[in-house]
Design an enzyme around this catalytic site. Sequence first.
Site, mmCIF file in Angstrom:
data_model
loop_
_atom_site.group_PDB
_atom_site.id
_atom_site.type_symbol
_atom_site.label_atom_id
_atom_site.label_comp_id
_atom_site.label_asym_id
_atom_site.label_seq_id
_atom_site.Cartn_x
_atom_site.Cartn_y
_atom_site.Cartn_z
ATOM 1 N N LYS A 36 0.843 -1.195 0.000
ATOM 2 C CA LYS A 36 0.000 0.000 0.000
ATOM 3 C C LYS A 36 0.873 1.238 0.000
ATOM 4 O O LYS A 36 1.818 1.351 0.786
ATOM 5 C CB LYS A 36 -0.912 0.042 1.229
ATOM 6 N N ASP A 63 -3.595 4.260 -1.832
ATOM 7 C CA ASP A 63 -4.546 4.699 -0.806
ATOM 8 C C ASP A 63 -4.620 6.222 -0.788
ATOM 9 O O ASP A 63 -4.035 6.878 0.066
ATOM 10 C CB ASP A 63 -4.101 4.156 0.550
ATOM 11 N N LYS A 65 -7.716 7.984 -0.907
ATOM 12 C CA LYS A 65 -8.959 8.458 -0.269
ATOM 13 C C LYS A 65 -9.503 9.708 -0.971
ATOM 14 O O LYS A 65 -9.755 10.747 -0.365
ATOM 15 C CB LYS A 65 -8.739 8.722 1.218
ATOM 16 N N ASP A 68 -13.914 14.691 -4.134
ATOM 17 C CA ASP A 68 -13.928 15.983 -4.813
ATOM 18 C C ASP A 68 -15.201 16.047 -5.655
ATOM 19 O O ASP A 68 -16.054 15.162 -5.578
ATOM 20 C CB ASP A 68 -12.670 16.131 -5.686
ATOM 21 N N THR A 118 -10.578 3.643 10.646
ATOM 22 C CA THR A 118 -10.445 2.832 11.865
ATOM 23 C C THR A 118 -9.851 3.622 13.026
ATOM 24 O O THR A 118 -9.811 3.125 14.145
ATOM 25 C CB THR A 118 -9.589 1.585 11.601
ATOM 26 N N ARG A 209 2.798 -0.735 10.720
ATOM 27 C CA ARG A 209 3.860 -0.717 11.722
ATOM 28 C C ARG A 209 4.236 -2.065 12.309
ATOM 29 O O ARG A 209 5.428 -2.306 12.552
ATOM 30 C CB ARG A 209 3.474 0.259 12.848
#
Length: 234
Positions: A36, A63, A65, A68, A118, A209
């Site tokens: 990603k 990614d 997001k 518009d 999340t 992470r």
Amino acid sequence: MSGNAKDRLIVALDVPTMLEAAGIVESLGDEVSFYKIGHQLAFVGGLDLARELKAAGKSVFLDMKLLDIDNTIAKGVENIARLGVDMLTLHAYPKAMAAAVEAAKGTDLTLLGVTVLTSMDDKDLSEAGYHDDAATLVLKRARQAARIGMGGIVCSAEEAEPVREIVGENMAVVTPGIRLADGEAGDQKRVVTPDVAIRSGASHLVVGRPIVAAADRRTAARQFLNQIETAQSA
């Protein structure tokens, strides 16, 4: 959906430099096949990295997001489709999703509607002006995405089971906020273990992470893959 665990684990390259991202990809080698690229990396060369990863036979989840006006969404999606990436996120607002679906017709790009981040809980949504709680809003947007013809949904694995019931077997259900049982949640508020996410209907798990910051990244990735494999065979 693929039965290969490597096709279902997406490692998030949420790092500030191309050098760090390249180091992560190199250290993971053939253990990981899906990456990603988000905002942090996109603006320092991440789009070039996306092309390199695709040329190397990897899969790429961009990614971004997007949100518009319809025309801007459509033109952006058309250009992103030309990159050859596999997945692209936009916020699951009906007009934005409809414009994106129309723009992506005839391509292999899987469009994913981001339902509720999340990192947000019911209190956060209330402060942002939403009347629905997180679970209600996720399911509402999943229904809209399915009706409009999106390729998948991004949601917490906590909502994966009811979302899967809504979208059926053909749409992707991509779940971030995945942690091992003894892992730290970090800034995620709705987290789930890999095996639970898969059994709940997730098609892809996004992990950042816990893998990229691990002392031994390959071993960390294998821990997640093992749980995916175990859940698939249960």
